[in-house]
Scaffold this active site. Sequence first.
Site, PDB file in Angstrom:
ATOM      1  N   ASN A  77       0.871  -1.178   0.000  1.00 21.44           N
ATOM      2  CA  ASN A  77       0.000   0.000   0.000  1.00 21.44           C
ATOM      3  C   ASN A  77       0.908   1.228   0.000  1.00 21.44           C
ATOM      4  O   ASN A  77       1.472   1.576   1.034  1.00 21.44           O
ATOM      5  CB  ASN A  77      -0.893  -0.040   1.253  1.00 21.44           C
ATOM      6  CG  ASN A  77      -1.697   1.233   1.434  1.00 21.44           C
ATOM      7  OD1 ASN A  77      -1.771   2.073   0.532  1.00 21.44           O
ATOM      8  ND2 ASN A  77      -2.298   1.383   2.608  1.00 21.44           N
ATOM      9  N   LYS A  99       0.144   4.232  -0.313  1.00 19.75           N
ATOM     10  CA  LYS A  99      -0.513   5.419   0.258  1.00 19.75           C
ATOM     11  C   LYS A  99      -0.279   6.636  -0.654  1.00 19.75           C
ATOM     12  O   LYS A  99      -0.190   6.477  -1.862  1.00 19.75           O
ATOM     13  CB  LYS A  99      -0.029   5.653   1.695  1.00 19.75           C
ATOM     14  CG  LYS A  99      -0.169   4.391   2.555  1.00 19.75           C
ATOM     15  CD  LYS A  99      -0.021   4.627   4.022  1.00 19.75           C
ATOM     16  CE  LYS A  99      -0.197   3.296   4.747  1.00 19.75           C
ATOM     17  NZ  LYS A  99      -0.222   3.432   6.188  1.00 19.75           N
ATOM     18  N   GLY A 106       2.269   2.254  10.823  1.00 20.22           N
ATOM     19  CA  GLY A 106       3.300   3.286  10.705  1.00 20.22           C
ATOM     20  C   GLY A 106       4.001   3.621  12.008  1.00 20.22           C
ATOM     21  O   GLY A 106       4.715   4.626  12.093  1.00 20.22           O
ATOM     22  N   GLY A 110       2.705  -1.105   4.299  1.00 20.97           N
ATOM     23  CA  GLY A 110       2.783   0.308   3.943  1.00 20.97           C
ATOM     24  C   GLY A 110       4.222   0.728   3.706  1.00 20.97           C
ATOM     25  O   GLY A 110       4.784   0.516   2.639  1.00 20.97           O
ATOM     26  N   GLY A 111       4.832   1.325   4.729  1.00 22.81           N
ATOM     27  CA  GLY A 111       6.170   1.912   4.593  1.00 22.81           C
ATOM     28  C   GLY A 111       7.196   1.007   3.938  1.00 22.81           C
ATOM     29  O   GLY A 111       7.957   1.448   3.061  1.00 22.81           O
ATOM     30  N   GLU A 122      -5.771  -4.723  10.411  1.00 20.98           N
ATOM     31  CA  GLU A 122      -4.743  -3.708  10.640  1.00 20.98           C
ATOM     32  C   GLU A 122      -5.060  -2.933  11.924  1.00 20.98           C
ATOM     33  O   GLU A 122      -5.866  -1.983  11.887  1.00 20.98           O
ATOM     34  CB  GLU A 122      -4.690  -2.728   9.473  1.00 20.98           C
ATOM     35  CG  GLU A 122      -4.315  -3.351   8.151  1.00 20.98           C
ATOM     36  CD  GLU A 122      -3.675  -2.339   7.220  1.00 20.98           C
ATOM     37  OE1 GLU A 122      -2.539  -2.573   6.793  1.00 20.98           O
ATOM     38  OE2 GLU A 122      -4.293  -1.299   6.947  1.00 20.98           O
ATOM     39  N   GLU A 152      -7.041   4.892   7.515  1.00 24.09           N
ATOM     40  CA  GLU A 152      -6.803   6.310   7.182  1.00 24.09           C
ATOM     41  C   GLU A 152      -8.000   6.900   6.428  1.00 24.09           C
ATOM     42  O   GLU A 152      -8.289   8.087   6.562  1.00 24.09           O
ATOM     43  CB  GLU A 152      -5.483   6.432   6.394  1.00 24.09           C
ATOM     44  CG  GLU A 152      -4.290   6.220   7.320  1.00 24.09           C
ATOM     45  CD  GLU A 152      -3.068   5.607   6.675  1.00 24.09           C
ATOM     46  OE1 GLU A 152      -2.936   5.648   5.436  1.00 24.09           O
ATOM     47  OE2 GLU A 152      -2.220   5.061   7.429  1.00 24.09           O
ATOM     48  N   SER A 210       2.997  -2.097  10.392  1.00 21.28           N
ATOM     49  CA  SER A 210       4.429  -2.184  10.721  1.00 21.28           C
ATOM     50  C   SER A 210       5.068  -3.526  10.358  1.00 21.28           C
ATOM     51  O   SER A 210       5.996  -3.982  11.026  1.00 21.28           O
ATOM     52  CB  SER A 210       4.678  -1.851  12.189  1.00 21.28           C
ATOM     53  OG  SER A 210       4.357  -0.492  12.442  1.00 21.28           O
ATOM     54  N   HIS A 254      -9.683   1.364   4.569  1.00 14.76           N
ATOM     55  CA  HIS A 254      -8.422   1.531   5.294  1.00 14.76           C
ATOM     56  C   HIS A 254      -8.650   2.498   6.458  1.00 14.76           C
ATOM     57  O   HIS A 254      -9.436   3.442   6.334  1.00 14.76           O
ATOM     58  CB  HIS A 254      -7.335   2.062   4.356  1.00 14.76           C
ATOM     59  CG  HIS A 254      -5.977   2.042   4.994  1.00 14.76           C
ATOM     60  ND1 HIS A 254      -5.572   3.010   5.876  1.00 14.76           N
ATOM     61  CD2 HIS A 254      -4.962   1.155   4.909  1.00 14.76           C
ATOM     62  CE1 HIS A 254      -4.348   2.720   6.302  1.00 14.76           C
ATOM     63  NE2 HIS A 254      -3.956   1.598   5.732  1.00 14.76           N
TER      64      HIS A 254
HETATM   65  P1  PGA Z   1       2.618   0.337   7.622  1.00 14.63           P
HETATM   66  O1  PGA Z   1       1.184   0.571   6.974  1.00 14.63           O
HETATM   67  O2  PGA Z   1       3.146  -0.957   7.069  1.00 14.63           O
HETATM   68  O3  PGA Z   1       3.435   1.513   7.202  1.00 14.63           O
HETATM   69  O4  PGA Z   1       2.431   0.253   9.097  1.00 14.63           O
HETATM   70  C1  PGA Z   1       0.293  -0.501   6.739  1.00 14.63           C
HETATM   71  C2  PGA Z   1      -0.987   0.015   6.148  1.00 14.63           C
HETATM   72  O5  PGA Z   1      -1.475   1.079   6.581  1.00 14.63           O
HETATM   73  O6  PGA Z   1      -1.575  -0.608   5.231  1.00 14.63           O
END
Ligand code: PGA
Length: 257
Positions: free
Chosen positions: A12, A14, A175, A235-236, A169, A101, A214, A99
């Site tokens: 992802n 983002k 994050g 994500g990251g 999640e 967010e 994470s 998601h």
């Molecule tokens: P993250 O994000 O791996 O940076 O924690 C995961 C996500 O929000 O899908």
Amino acid sequence: MTAQRRPLVVGNWKMNGLRQDGVALAQALAEKAQQQPVAVEVAVCPPATLIADIGGALDKSVVEFGGQDCSPHDSGAHTGDIAAPMLADLGCRFVIVGHSERRSDHSETDSDVRAKATAAINAGLCAIVCVGESGAERDAGQTLDVVGDQISGSLPDGLRSTDVVVAYEPVWAIGTGRTPSAEDIAEVHAHIRTKLADISPDLAEAVRILYGGSVNAENAATILAIANVDGALVGGASLRADSFWTICSAAKADSDG
Ligand code: PGA
């Protein structure tokens, strides 16, 4: 019975990446997929502005792609929104819906998420439906209730197993570099599997449940080995080809939760 759920790892991205960076990352992933093949299904969800270019870069690759959100409507006067058929038209296979967010930045409710998932499925996409508790909800011991309610409220009726992937999640893990314990992840994934069984036993057996929050190159093998974890939403660590491919390589060919 051993479930035959082919694990899935989804990046992802983002709201990250201009065209040059996004295309370079997609090309690097296509190269990795050729040179260091993995047994699992792999997809990336870039920002909407990059999907057409990423689709071109992944044209001959096994790496699939998708969107990060879609409208519940197929077309019409909805300025700024992107319809599921538009994503399908670009060659998307997946779309993330609900998601955390989106739920927090855009006040999306379970019924909004359900409508978006329905639109996605009607357009032939697989909806990656996200659920997860906040830190306060976990501290209050409400995790299973919150996640269970999100599952009941966000999944459309009449699902086939290929229509959806569920992503667990925890909001507090996204994050932050913090992850739940293996026991806590196993407990929530088992609970989600039970909630799916309330809808249909076949669905529960076949739907993939990803963990997200994470996940990185160091913890992926441990997390992906947990019962009922059928892959990861990343994500990251999906923004670099090396770390993302290490995560994809850590996933085993069959999850047997
Ligand atoms: P993250 O994000 O791996 O940076 O924690 C995961 C996500 O929000 O899908």
